[in-house]
Write a protein that holds these residues in place. Structure first.
Motif, PDB file in Angstrom:
ATOM      1  N   ASP A  70      52.961  42.598  39.522  1.00 46.69           N
ATOM      2  CA  ASP A  70      52.309  41.323  39.788  1.00 46.69           C
ATOM      3  C   ASP A  70      50.740  41.509  40.437  1.00 46.69           C
ATOM      4  N   TYR A  71      50.247  40.470  40.512  1.00 52.54           N
ATOM      5  CA  TYR A  71      48.601  40.615  41.000  1.00 52.54           C
ATOM      6  C   TYR A  71      48.552  41.567  42.132  1.00 52.54           C
ATOM      7  N   ASN A  72      49.227  41.493  42.959  1.00 59.30           N
ATOM      8  CA  ASN A  72      48.884  42.492  44.014  1.00 59.30           C
ATOM      9  C   ASN A  72      49.196  43.944  43.725  1.00 59.30           C
ATOM     10  N   TYR A  73      50.259  44.246  42.830  1.00 58.75           N
ATOM     11  CA  TYR A  73      50.049  45.709  42.269  1.00 58.75           C
ATOM     12  C   TYR A  73      48.787  45.825  41.484  1.00 58.75           C
ATOM     13  N   LEU A  74      48.275  44.959  40.926  1.00 57.85           N
ATOM     14  CA  LEU A  74      46.931  45.179  40.165  1.00 57.85           C
ATOM     15  C   LEU A  74      45.967  45.493  40.906  1.00 57.85           C
ATOM     16  N   GLU A  94      48.774  33.069  41.370  1.00 60.47           N
ATOM     17  CA  GLU A  94      48.608  34.484  41.758  1.00 60.47           C
ATOM     18  C   GLU A  94      47.741  34.930  40.913  1.00 60.47           C
ATOM     19  N   ARG A  95      46.229  34.801  41.358  1.00 63.39           N
ATOM     20  CA  ARG A  95      45.277  35.432  40.345  1.00 63.39           C
ATOM     21  C   ARG A  95      44.030  35.708  41.416  1.00 63.39           C
ATOM     22  N   PHE A  96      43.431  37.028  40.840  1.00 62.39           N
ATOM     23  CA  PHE A  96      42.235  37.618  41.551  1.00 62.39           C
ATOM     24  C   PHE A  96      41.093  37.774  40.591  1.00 62.39           C
ATOM     25  N   GLU A  97      39.908  37.598  41.059  1.00 61.93           N
ATOM     26  CA  GLU A  97      38.713  38.124  40.422  1.00 61.93           C
ATOM     27  C   GLU A  97      38.100  39.120  41.293  1.00 61.93           C
ATOM     28  N   LEU A  98      37.866  40.272  40.650  1.00 61.17           N
ATOM     29  CA  LEU A  98      36.901  41.293  41.182  1.00 61.17           C
ATOM     30  C   LEU A  98      35.431  41.249  41.088  1.00 61.17           C
ATOM     31  N   PHE A  99      34.674  41.043  42.216  1.00 61.77           N
ATOM     32  CA  PHE A  99      33.175  40.692  42.132  1.00 61.77           C
ATOM     33  C   PHE A  99      32.756  41.983  42.581  1.00 61.77           C
ATOM     34  N   VAL A 100      31.556  42.377  42.039  1.00 60.37           N
ATOM     35  CA  VAL A 100      30.672  43.619  42.381  1.00 60.37           C
ATOM     36  C   VAL A 100      29.384  43.237  42.025  1.00 60.37           C
ATOM     37  N   ALA A 101      28.272  43.503  42.868  1.00 61.03           N
ATOM     38  CA  ALA A 101      27.172  43.248  42.689  1.00 61.03           C
ATOM     39  C   ALA A 101      26.566  41.897  42.323  1.00 61.03           C
ATOM     40  N   GLY A 102      27.289  41.027  42.969  1.00 62.17           N
ATOM     41  CA  GLY A 102      27.088  39.586  42.698  1.00 62.17           C
ATOM     42  C   GLY A 102      27.659  38.999  41.229  1.00 62.17           C
ATOM     43  N   ALA A 146      36.239  41.846  36.682  1.00 61.47           N
ATOM     44  CA  ALA A 146      37.427  41.636  36.443  1.00 61.47           C
ATOM     45  C   ALA A 146      38.282  40.532  36.743  1.00 61.47           C
ATOM     46  N   ASN A 147      39.336  39.992  35.945  1.00 60.44           N
ATOM     47  CA  ASN A 147      40.117  38.840  36.110  1.00 60.44           C
ATOM     48  C   ASN A 147      41.585  39.058  35.841  1.00 60.44           C
ATOM     49  N   ALA A 148      42.496  38.793  36.817  1.00 59.95           N
ATOM     50  CA  ALA A 148      43.822  39.125  36.695  1.00 59.95           C
ATOM     51  C   ALA A 148      44.707  38.317  37.206  1.00 59.95           C
ATOM     52  N   PHE A 149      46.121  38.171  36.779  1.00 65.56           N
ATOM     53  CA  PHE A 149      46.829  37.406  37.632  1.00 65.56           C
ATOM     54  C   PHE A 149      48.259  37.903  36.966  1.00 65.56           C
ATOM     55  N   ALA A 196      52.195  41.594  35.039  1.00 69.46           N
ATOM     56  CA  ALA A 196      50.672  41.217  35.435  1.00 69.46           C
ATOM     57  C   ALA A 196      49.757  41.681  34.558  1.00 69.46           C
ATOM     58  N   GLY A 197      48.661  41.063  34.158  1.00 70.50           N
ATOM     59  CA  GLY A 197      47.594  41.396  33.242  1.00 70.50           C
ATOM     60  C   GLY A 197      46.165  41.352  33.803  1.00 70.50           C
ATOM     61  N   GLU A 198      45.320  42.008  33.223  1.00 71.52           N
ATOM     62  CA  GLU A 198      43.884  41.963  33.623  1.00 71.52           C
ATOM     63  C   GLU A 198      42.930  42.461  32.373  1.00 71.52           C
ATOM     64  N   GLY A 199      41.727  41.591  32.791  1.00 69.79           N
ATOM     65  CA  GLY A 199      40.514  41.844  31.946  1.00 69.79           C
ATOM     66  C   GLY A 199      39.340  42.416  32.386  1.00 69.79           C
ATOM     67  N   ILE A 200      38.777  43.589  32.047  1.00 66.23           N
ATOM     68  CA  ILE A 200      37.528  44.149  32.851  1.00 66.23           C
ATOM     69  C   ILE A 200      36.395  44.003  31.469  1.00 66.23           C
ATOM     70  N   GLY A 201      35.534  43.255  32.178  1.00 65.98           N
ATOM     71  CA  GLY A 201      34.070  43.505  31.286  1.00 65.98           C
ATOM     72  C   GLY A 201      33.727  44.746  31.252  1.00 65.98           C
ATOM     73  N   ILE A 202      33.586  45.581  30.252  1.00 69.73           N
ATOM     74  CA  ILE A 202      33.131  46.945  30.130  1.00 69.73           C
ATOM     75  C   ILE A 202      31.464  46.837  30.399  1.00 69.73           C
ATOM     76  N   ASP A 203      30.837  46.087  29.608  1.00 72.85           N
ATOM     77  CA  ASP A 203      29.315  45.950  29.655  1.00 72.85           C
ATOM     78  C   ASP A 203      28.955  45.587  31.289  1.00 72.85           C
ATOM     79  N   ARG A 204      29.521  44.595  31.853  1.00 72.37           N
ATOM     80  CA  ARG A 204      29.196  44.393  33.240  1.00 72.37           C
ATOM     81  C   ARG A 204      29.599  45.489  34.057  1.00 72.37           C
ATOM     82  N   LEU A 205      30.559  46.154  33.839  1.00 73.31           N
ATOM     83  CA  LEU A 205      30.956  47.259  34.781  1.00 73.31           C
ATOM     84  C   LEU A 205      30.163  48.420  34.485  1.00 73.31           C
ATOM     85  N   LEU A 206      29.439  48.628  33.229  1.00 70.84           N
ATOM     86  CA  LEU A 206      28.328  49.695  33.242  1.00 70.84           C
ATOM     87  C   LEU A 206      27.010  49.307  33.712  1.00 70.84           C
TER      88      LEU A 206
END
Length: 492
Positions: A274-278, A400-408, A412-415, A461-471
């Protein structure tokens, strides 16, 4: 522009002179034995006497990026993929071949062989014994390439940007390292890398406006995918338990420092999680990527000497809690009227037909998102913002969803994935209704996906991470175009 044309005309004259002399200005193969960086790594510590005694031979190829002629001798810097090294041409050694240097310019690509020595200024240098022209450059390299006035040209002519700005090439080397490290991470944990279609009959998996094309043989319209989610979850139905994909998504939206219509995503799914695991999984993934790509968990941020600290555990806040922390009245969650009133009072632009969830999202983007600098998980979103996520058991209006924010910015988006086919069909229907009211980003009805869920999809549980934004974060880049080799631009 006239002066620039004169420079090109002069190079064209040199090109013709080389051809008239029987020299191919666009030569064939050349056997390279060392790179510039490899020479420094193997021999950079040796003094003048040691180099003379050993008589070390080498052969390199690269672009001339500096050239100084002194009558019967000349110095140049040759740049290959690894870096630069100085070379020395001497008339007494090269004989008639030395005269060919008259036709050489900065930007030309050459192959040369020689021996290593140190100059009077103690610079490690190759004394050239033989050389060959491999490619004549017809356009001069820019002398001054940095600065905001040239930024559009830098993106358009990335090939020149890479030649004259080593720091730019370093970003894309890190990009390659990032993607390899992602694959290593997932492969080591038993995931299967898959490929799913780039052209969809029904766009889905995200709230976005798609690009459309037409397939003549089938006589149907197709859409470039906005997300691979619905196909990846079909694989969970089919018995895959851990899958991931690294590939392109396409969204027909505006271009900005954070948006490019073509971008790279990592998307992955884990059955029976689930999203807590993620959240824990995501901390583990990104901290490992930080170390492998940036070499540290404290990554430089901005131009004021600040940094972002990726040391876990990361902050976790509900969407409501994060908004209240930034002074947003909790009443905005109670009714759409309260949310509209708050948006109007705070000059937050909203569509007149926007739903309650959309208004909350706009308030969050305006008041909260820019302040989330260190890694922060925002959890528990309204159902209408998350049509593919599982509802919370203690509050059916949230998921049951989260988004990860860094540098404003969202990274990532997951649920926890919705696997109830009846609930999913109902939410698709609401998306269709919103679409009919003018929401171009609302989803479509995907009957086949509902049918897949009717066969049974395990809790996941699934998640998408933007590689361009992470870089962008890991390289302290201010625009997404700084981390995409060839970003979309307006026509010249």
């Amino acid at each position: 522009m006239e002066e620039y044309n004169e420079l090109i005309q002069e190079r064209l004259r040199k090109l013709q002179k080389l051809k008239d002399s029987g020299i191919d200005p666009y030569g064939g193969s050349f056997t390279v034995t060392q790179s510039a960086a490899g020479i420094f790594s193997s021999h950079g510590h040796k003094d003048k006497e040691s180099l003379e005694q050993e008589g070390i031979s080498c052969a390199i190829a690269g672009r001339i990026v500096a050239f100084r002629k002194f009558g019967k001798a000349a110095f140049a810097h040759i740049q290959d993929a690894s870096g630069k090294i100085q070379v020395y041409f001497k008339n007494d050694t090269l004989g008639e071949a030395y005269e060919l240097l008259r036709e050489f310019d900065i930007g030309d690509i050459v192959g040369l062989s020689g021996t290593l020595f140190r100059t009077k200024t103690d610079e490690l240098t190759i004394e050239v014994k033989s050389f060959i022209l491999l490619c004549k450059s017809l356009r001069p390299l820019p002398e001054k390439w940095h600065g905001l006035k040239d930024i559009e040209t830098r993106y358009r002519q990335r090939y020149v940007d890479l030649i004259v700005n080593p720091s730019v090439k370093d970003i894309f080397i890190k990009r390659s390292r990032l993607i390899k490290s992602i694959r290593d991470f997932f492969d080591e944990r038993g995931f299967t890398e898959v490929e799913t279609p780039m052209m969809h009959q029904i766009p889905g998996g995200a709230a976005a406006k798609p690009f459309m094309t037409h397939h003549k043989a089938l006589g149907i319209d197709l859409f470039l995918r906005i997300a691979p989610e619905l196909y990846l979850k079909r694989l969970l139905v089919g018995g895959f338990e851990k899958v991931y994909e690294i590939n392109k998504n396409f969204r027909n939206e505006g271009i900005s420092t954070r948006h490019n219509p073509e971008f790279t995503m990592l998307e992955f799914y884990i059955s029976y999680a689930d999203y807590n695991y993620l959240m824990n999984f995501t901390e583990e993934l990104i901290t490992e990527l930080c170390v492998k790509v940036a070499g540290t968990l404290k990554v430089p941020y901005g131009d004021a000497g600040e940094s972002i600290d990726f040391t876990p555990p990361w902050t976790r806040l509900t969407m409501m809690g994060a908004m209240e922390r930034e002074g947003v009245d909790s009443g905005v969650f109670i009714s759409i009227q309260n949310a509209k009133a708050f948006a109007v009072a705070n000059r937050i632009e909203i569509n007149k037909n926007a739903s309650h969830g959309k208004i909350l999202d706009e308030i969050f983007k305006e008041r909260v998102e820019p302040r989330l600098i260190n890694p922060t998980f925002i959890t528990d979103y309204p159902v209408e913002l998350s049509p593919l996520a599982k509802r919370k058991k203690d509050n059916l209006e949230l998921v049951e969803r989260f988004e990860l924010f860094v540098a404003g910015r969202e990274i990532a988006n997951a649920f926890s994935e919705l696997n109830d086919p009846a609930d999913q069909k109902e939410r698709f229907a609401k998306q269709v209704e919103a679409r009919e009211k003018g929401d171009e980003e609302a989803g479509h009805m995907d009957e086949d996906f509902v049918r897949a869920l009717e066969y049974g999809m395990p809790p996941a549980a699934g998640e998408g991470i933007g590689i361009d934004r992470l870089l962008m974060v890991l390289t302290n880049s201010h625009s997404i175009r700084d981390v995409i080799l060839f970003p979309q631009m307006k026509p010249e």
